[in-house]
Design an enzyme around this catalytic site. Structure first.
Site, PDB file in Angstrom:
ATOM      1  N   CYS A 143       0.798  -1.234   0.000  1.00  0.00           N
ATOM      2  CA  CYS A 143       0.000   0.000   0.000  1.00  0.00           C
ATOM      3  C   CYS A 143       0.827   1.279   0.000  1.00  0.00           C
ATOM      4  O   CYS A 143       0.280   2.368  -0.200  1.00  0.00           O
ATOM      5  CB  CYS A 143      -0.931  -0.004   1.205  1.00  0.00           C
ATOM      6  SG  CYS A 143      -2.130  -1.353   1.194  1.00  0.00           S
ATOM      7  N   HIS A 151      11.883   1.204   6.411  1.00  0.00           N
ATOM      8  CA  HIS A 151      11.670  -0.203   6.067  1.00  0.00           C
ATOM      9  C   HIS A 151      12.133  -1.087   7.213  1.00  0.00           C
ATOM     10  O   HIS A 151      13.304  -1.079   7.580  1.00  0.00           O
ATOM     11  CB  HIS A 151      12.437  -0.545   4.793  1.00  0.00           C
ATOM     12  CG  HIS A 151      11.916  -1.749   4.067  1.00  0.00           C
ATOM     13  ND1 HIS A 151      11.723  -2.965   4.687  1.00  0.00           N
ATOM     14  CD2 HIS A 151      11.523  -1.920   2.775  1.00  0.00           C
ATOM     15  CE1 HIS A 151      11.245  -3.830   3.803  1.00  0.00           C
ATOM     16  NE2 HIS A 151      11.108  -3.226   2.640  1.00  0.00           N
ATOM     17  N   HIS A 164      -2.602  20.157   6.270  1.00  0.00           N
ATOM     18  CA  HIS A 164      -3.499  19.071   5.869  1.00  0.00           C
ATOM     19  C   HIS A 164      -2.801  17.716   6.042  1.00  0.00           C
ATOM     20  O   HIS A 164      -1.602  17.596   5.767  1.00  0.00           O
ATOM     21  CB  HIS A 164      -3.943  19.241   4.414  1.00  0.00           C
ATOM     22  CG  HIS A 164      -4.475  20.599   4.106  1.00  0.00           C
ATOM     23  ND1 HIS A 164      -5.747  21.008   4.464  1.00  0.00           N
ATOM     24  CD2 HIS A 164      -3.902  21.669   3.482  1.00  0.00           C
ATOM     25  CE1 HIS A 164      -5.942  22.253   4.068  1.00  0.00           C
ATOM     26  NE2 HIS A 164      -4.830  22.672   3.473  1.00  0.00           N
ATOM     27  N   HIS A 207      -3.273   7.283   4.824  1.00  0.00           N
ATOM     28  CA  HIS A 207      -3.616   6.045   4.115  1.00  0.00           C
ATOM     29  C   HIS A 207      -4.862   5.409   4.727  1.00  0.00           C
ATOM     30  O   HIS A 207      -4.964   5.259   5.944  1.00  0.00           O
ATOM     31  CB  HIS A 207      -2.434   5.068   4.199  1.00  0.00           C
ATOM     32  CG  HIS A 207      -2.764   3.677   3.771  1.00  0.00           C
ATOM     33  ND1 HIS A 207      -3.304   3.386   2.534  1.00  0.00           N
ATOM     34  CD2 HIS A 207      -2.641   2.487   4.420  1.00  0.00           C
ATOM     35  CE1 HIS A 207      -3.488   2.084   2.440  1.00  0.00           C
ATOM     36  NE2 HIS A 207      -3.096   1.513   3.565  1.00  0.00           N
ATOM     37  N   HIS A 237     -14.928   5.390   3.549  1.00  0.00           N
ATOM     38  CA  HIS A 237     -16.363   5.111   3.472  1.00  0.00           C
ATOM     39  C   HIS A 237     -16.832   5.020   2.021  1.00  0.00           C
ATOM     40  O   HIS A 237     -17.598   4.116   1.672  1.00  0.00           O
ATOM     41  CB  HIS A 237     -17.139   6.212   4.199  1.00  0.00           C
ATOM     42  CG  HIS A 237     -18.624   6.018   4.200  1.00  0.00           C
ATOM     43  ND1 HIS A 237     -19.461   6.602   3.265  1.00  0.00           N
ATOM     44  CD2 HIS A 237     -19.424   5.273   5.009  1.00  0.00           C
ATOM     45  CE1 HIS A 237     -20.707   6.243   3.506  1.00  0.00           C
ATOM     46  NE2 HIS A 237     -20.715   5.445   4.562  1.00  0.00           N
ATOM     47  N   ASN A 249     -10.421   0.752   0.958  1.00  0.00           N
ATOM     48  CA  ASN A 249      -8.962   0.775   0.906  1.00  0.00           C
ATOM     49  C   ASN A 249      -8.536   0.368  -0.505  1.00  0.00           C
ATOM     50  O   ASN A 249      -8.558  -0.800  -0.862  1.00  0.00           O
ATOM     51  CB  ASN A 249      -8.384  -0.198   1.941  1.00  0.00           C
ATOM     52  CG  ASN A 249      -6.862  -0.245   1.922  1.00  0.00           C
ATOM     53  OD1 ASN A 249      -6.214   0.435   1.123  1.00  0.00           O
ATOM     54  ND2 ASN A 249      -6.284  -1.044   2.800  1.00  0.00           N
TER      55      ASN A 249
END
Length: 476
Positions: free
Chosen positions: A168, A247, A344, A348, A377, A381
């Site tokens: 992702c 990572h 802002h 994710h 919503h 995802n």
């Protein structure tokens, strides 16, 4: 004497020229977003409550305990009734996917998104210098990048990068690749295509840690145009200020918490471990340690250091008050005001728990996390592309003003946490993008309630007993 003055004059002129050239060359290394286009699948791929029940019902590997688990998961997921699934699910073929299903799913995405993006900017595909494609769970021969090049008849010298398995957080990795190329090559135009192939990866078993992915992941994608061309700088929307990639693949628990694997019946699925929140929290904290000094003012950093010093002194004086036994993965407030350097927050949409956890850690308001919550919503995802749907929500709500800074935070398998900050370089509160994926429904958001109707329709399952359970005739 005159010769000496002439020599110093020439030397100063040369140094001045070199300094000006150096400053000027740095401008060519900036990474700008020219435009982006999120993919909106057709309405015949929309997943309703009724259809969700049908999908679950036809999976003969599930029983009452799995039904109860799925009901609890999807009710608390934060996902609504207007998300999108791959076509083979609507055709009832999720247990028999083909390679062509994955390819067709990706073609539908990039033909729509890349086509609209290039047409809106009046850019020919042959003008694209760099192409980066990231789709984690589909690897084809030839690559998806090659298929895009073939479809749009791009130049033979286009620089190509095809990423798989990055999860992702892949879209920010793609941006990082482009950013590093821009450091060495001036006057370039880059195209990023970011999506995920769900069709061939739909899980039809009964392993709870693997079937959870079916509840969260939905179809989507985004095409992004980036440039360091001076001629396009005034048309740009955002400028990349900094990026940090973390990572934790060397940690066994982090590496194994989010992984594609097989269940006991050799069915391939995407495993989400119980230690995922702990791994995400640890990666997030390490990422924040690096990026925070880059994005916040010195005054806020000094205030935080002073507060931390006072806290340590108090803990030393009274150790019992300083000790806290929190469950693993529990979000802990950072104790620093990120709003002093950020306007802002583009989070994710990994799930309701992810959004709530980051919101709590960064001490964000409901207004701050609204874009992520509404994106989850409406679209679910969508993996690596989810950040761009969140950004599009901010733009559609006319929140983005010139000079504002947008903090993007993503998580991915590996385990990775990548983040970056974009500066809004022109006022996006006026007009807005004609191709914004939210334009058709933005006035309906945020709704009065984001609770989904799954509990109302399927809540009776909670009262059923294993020995007497039977799905009523005509229920589906």
């Amino acid at each position: 004497m005159d010769l000496l003055l002439l020599f110093f004059s020439l030397l100063l002129s040369y140094l001045f020229f070199k300094i000006c050239k150096l400053i000027d060359s740095k401008k060519d290394k900036d990474c700008y977003i020219l435009d982006y286009q999120c993919h909106k699948p057709s309405d015949d791929r929309m997943v309703s409550t009724q259809f969700s029940g049908e999908i679950i019902h036809r999976n003969k590997n599930l029983g009452l305990n799995e039904y109860k688990f799925l009901l609890k998961a999807i009710v608390s997921s934060g996902i609504g009734e207007q998300t999108y699934a791959p076509r083979l699910v609507f055709e009832g073929r999720e247990e028999r996917p083909s390679l062509q299903d994955g390819i067709s799913e990706m073609e539908e995405f990039y033909v729509d998104s890349i086509g609209k993006l290039l047409e809106r900017q009046q850019i020919s595909p042959k003008e694209v210098d760099i192409l980066v494609v990231n789709v984690s769970m589909l690897s084809t021969m030839p690559s998806l990048a090659s298929r895009i090049i073939n479809h749009y008849k791009m130049r033979e010298d286009v620089k190509v990068f095809n990423l798989t398995g990055m999860g992702c957080s892949a879209s920010l990795i793609s941006v990082d690749i482009v950013k590093n190329i821009f450091k060495s090559y001036a006057n370039k135009l880059a195209l990023i295509a970011t999506s995920e192939s769900l069709g061939p990866n739909w899980y039809s078993g009964n392993n709870r840690s693997m079937i959870l992915a079916n509840c969260l992941f939905r179809s989507g994608g985004c095409a992004i145009l980036l440039t360091n061309k001076r001629s396009l700088r005034k048309k740009a929307m955002f400028r990349l200020k900094c990026m940090v990639r973390t990572h934790h693949g060397a940690r066994e628990d982090s590496y194994n918490c989010c992984i594609q694997s097989e269940d006991e019946q050799s069915r391939v699925g995407f495993y989400l471990g119980k230690n995922l929140p702990k791994a995400a929290t640890r990666a997030f904290v390490d990422n924040l340690k690096v990026i925070t000094p880059k994005i916040l003012p010195v005054t806020e950093l000094l205030r935080f250091m002073l507060k931390l010093l006072i806290k340590k002194i108090k803990m030393h004086q009274n150790p019992s008050k300083g000790s806290m036994n929190l469950p693993p993965g529990t979000p802990v407030k950072a104790g620093i005001n990120f709003k002093t350097g950020i306007e802002h927050f583009c989070i994710h949409t990994g799930g309701k728990a992810v959004i709530d956890g980051i919101g709590h850690s960064l001490d964000l308001s409901e207004y701050d996390i609204e874009p992520a919550r509404m994106t989850l919503h409406r679209f679910g995802n969508t993996s690596a592309s989810s950040l761009w749907y969140v950004l599009a929500y901010m733009e559609a709500k006319k929140r983005l003003k010139r000079g504002d800074r947008v903090f993007m935070i993503s998580f991915g398998a590996g385990f990775k946490c990548n983040s970056c900050v974009w500066e809004v370089v022109r006022d996006l509160t006026v007009g807005g993008s004609k191709g914004n994926v939210w334009n058709h429904c933005i006035d309906d958001y945020p709704p009065k309630s984001i609770s989904n109707p799954y509990l109302e329709k399927f809540g009776w399952i909670q009262d059923e007993e294993l020995d007497t359970f039977k799905i009523p005739d005509g229920f589906m």
